[in-house]
Design a protein around this motif. Structure first.
Motif, PDB file in Angstrom:
ATOM      1  N   GLN A 257       0.865  -1.185   0.000  1.00 22.19           N
ATOM      2  CA  GLN A 257       0.000   0.000   0.000  1.00 22.19           C
ATOM      3  C   GLN A 257       0.898   1.231   0.000  1.00 22.19           C
ATOM      4  O   GLN A 257       1.722   1.391   0.903  1.00 22.19           O
ATOM      5  N   ASN A 275      -1.244  -1.354  -4.402  1.00 27.15           N
ATOM      6  CA  ASN A 275      -2.342  -0.395  -4.293  1.00 27.15           C
ATOM      7  C   ASN A 275      -1.740   0.994  -4.106  1.00 27.15           C
ATOM      8  O   ASN A 275      -1.044   1.242  -3.118  1.00 27.15           O
ATOM      9  N   THR A 277      -2.389   5.154  -4.057  1.00 25.17           N
ATOM     10  CA  THR A 277      -3.293   6.296  -3.956  1.00 25.17           C
ATOM     11  C   THR A 277      -2.474   7.561  -4.155  1.00 25.17           C
ATOM     12  O   THR A 277      -1.527   7.822  -3.398  1.00 25.17           O
ATOM     13  N   THR A 296      -4.490  -1.744  -7.733  1.00 31.88           N
ATOM     14  CA  THR A 296      -5.436  -0.638  -7.900  1.00 31.88           C
ATOM     15  C   THR A 296      -4.708   0.694  -7.864  1.00 31.88           C
ATOM     16  O   THR A 296      -3.755   0.889  -7.099  1.00 31.88           O
ATOM     17  N   SER A 298      -5.670   4.825  -7.489  1.00 32.48           N
ATOM     18  CA  SER A 298      -6.685   5.825  -7.188  1.00 32.48           C
ATOM     19  C   SER A 298      -6.075   7.206  -7.309  1.00 32.48           C
ATOM     20  O   SER A 298      -5.131   7.541  -6.590  1.00 32.48           O
ATOM     21  N   LEU A 314      -0.135   1.477 -15.369  1.00 32.65           N
ATOM     22  CA  LEU A 314      -1.243   0.788 -14.714  1.00 32.65           C
ATOM     23  C   LEU A 314      -1.486  -0.556 -15.382  1.00 32.65           C
ATOM     24  O   LEU A 314      -1.799  -0.622 -16.574  1.00 32.65           O
ATOM     25  N   GLY A 316      -3.533  -2.823 -13.543  1.00 35.66           N
ATOM     26  CA  GLY A 316      -4.713  -3.321 -12.853  1.00 35.66           C
ATOM     27  C   GLY A 316      -5.936  -2.466 -13.112  1.00 35.66           C
ATOM     28  O   GLY A 316      -6.274  -2.170 -14.259  1.00 35.66           O
ATOM     29  N   THR A 317      -6.577  -2.030 -12.036  1.00 37.77           N
ATOM     30  CA  THR A 317      -7.811  -1.255 -12.116  1.00 37.77           C
ATOM     31  C   THR A 317      -7.576   0.120 -11.513  1.00 37.77           C
ATOM     32  O   THR A 317      -6.989   0.238 -10.434  1.00 37.77           O
ATOM     33  N   GLY A 318      -8.058   1.159 -12.192  1.00 42.72           N
ATOM     34  CA  GLY A 318      -7.835   2.505 -11.699  1.00 42.72           C
ATOM     35  C   GLY A 318      -9.043   3.391 -11.805  1.00 42.72           C
ATOM     36  O   GLY A 318      -9.920   3.187 -12.653  1.00 42.72           O
ATOM     37  N   THR A 319      -9.100   4.411 -10.946  1.00 40.18           N
ATOM     38  CA  THR A 319     -10.135   5.437 -10.993  1.00 40.18           C
ATOM     39  C   THR A 319      -9.509   6.804 -10.799  1.00 40.18           C
ATOM     40  O   THR A 319      -8.486   6.958 -10.107  1.00 40.18           O
TER      41      THR A 319
END
Length: 357
Positions: A257, A275, A277, A296, A298, A314, A316-319
């Motif tokens: 993280q 992960n 952020t 992930t 973010s 990236l 994986g999955t991102g927003t």
């Protein structure tokens, strides 16, 4: 005792019971062996013997322990106040226990505190300067169990805290701050189980770290260099709030993280976070920030900068929910095959920092 009491090089002192130093200056230039307790509550005791001085226990509550020699503590060292100063060394052996409690303590003028046993820090800040050092040796453990601080505020060269054993931040939920240079050796492990461990000077990171859920390892300021293979595991967060975290060469540092809210992520190496952020700060230089498959990303918070050939990748999955990106210098953001990235806000990816598009 008090006054000035030099011992002849051939003499030896001590025995069982307690030897107390309360005032004046005592210079021990010969042998010193006490199987009981050496108590220092005032004055100055200089251990200057060319051979190792030994005490079963050391209680330092005031005054100064100093000199040029080595004082070996085989039992318990209770440091509740007073000063360690000079060019000498106090070493808590593998059979011993180090307890930091009480009030403010000082570590100064090149003195070395070596810890080879089991230790806790439950109260009282440390003031330091003059290139002093505190070393947690391989095989030793030391637990910071309070919201305390290791300050660099006495001038001179920056002191250093070196961890080659296990350094744990536990018990309380506030912030424990390390304001001196920090080195985590290849054998060193940092474990943050409660609260925040904040690093606010320079750092060199080998070995590994673990951060438990709800806890934080905070690169708060200064420049922290992550060596190849440095890894941080756990459900808690390693974070950059200010200062610089750098991975050099072709090195790779990994995080379970990782969060960046300020400061700078730099270097030519790779920071890989399962992960990630990103809410603020900048990513620069020709290195890579990678989020692997199953990871992930973010993007939220405020404005962020991606600059000077940095690659954000990236897998994986991102927003992206808030905060525009400023960019320049040939930086890039790559969404790999099989990855997904959702822009969920009225945000912008600007080219406004100059250099290559």
């Amino acid at each position: 005792g008090g006054g000035t009491h030099p011992r002849a090089p051939s003499s030896s002192g001590g025995g069982a019971g307690t030897v107390s130093f309360t005032t004046g200056t005592t210079t021990l230039s010969g042998g010193y062996t006490v199987t009981g307790t050496t108590s220092v509550t005032g004055g100055t005791v200089d251990f200057n013997s060319a051979t190792t001085s030994t005490t079963g226990n050391l209680a330092l509550g005031g005054g100064t322990v100093g000199g040029t020699g080595l004082l070996s503590v085989t039992g318990t060292m209770d440091w509740t106040g007073g000063t360690l100063s000079g060019s000498g060394t106090t070493r808590v052996e593998s059979t011993g226990t180090l307890s930091l409690a009480g009030t403010t303590k000082q570590l100064n003028t090149g003195y070395t505190l070596q810890h080879a046993g089991t230790g806790t820090w439950t109260a009282g800040v440390i003031y330091s300067g003059g290139g002093a050092s505190f070393s947690i040796l391989s095989g030793a453990s030391f637990a910071i169990q309070a919201d305390v601080s290791f300050f660099y505020n006495l001038g001179g060269a920056v002191p250093i805290l070196t961890n080659a054993g296990t350094l744990t931040r536990s018990t309380t939920t506030g912030t424990a701050s390390i304001g001196v240079q920090f080195t985590n050796a290849a054998t060193g492990t940092v474990s943050v189980t409660n609260g925040t461990l904040s690093l606010s000077n320079t750092g060199t990171w080998n070995g590994s770290a673990t951060v438990a859920s709800g806890a934080f390892l905070d690169f708060a300021s200064g420049t922290h260099t992550l060596a190849n293979g440095f890894a941080v595991s756990g459900a808690g967060t390693a974070q950059v709030t200010s200062g610089t975290v750098t991975v050099g060469g072709t090195d790779i540092a990994t995080f379970a993280q990782f969060a960046q809210s300020g400061g700078t992520l730099s270097g030519t190496g790779t920071l890989r976070a399962t992960n990630l952020t990103w809410t603020g700060g900048q990513m620069v230089d020709a290195g890579r920030t990678e989020v692997p498959a199953l990871g992930t990303l973010s993007l939220s918070g405020t404005t962020k900068q991606l600059n000077t050939s940095r690659i954000l990748e990236l897998g994986g999955t991102g927003t992206w929910t808030a905060g525009s990106i400023y960019s320049g210098g040939g930086a890039s953001f790559s969404i790999l095959s099989g990855a997904s990235f959702a822009i969920q806000a009225d945000v912008s990816f600007f080219y406004n920092l100059g250099g290559a598009v």
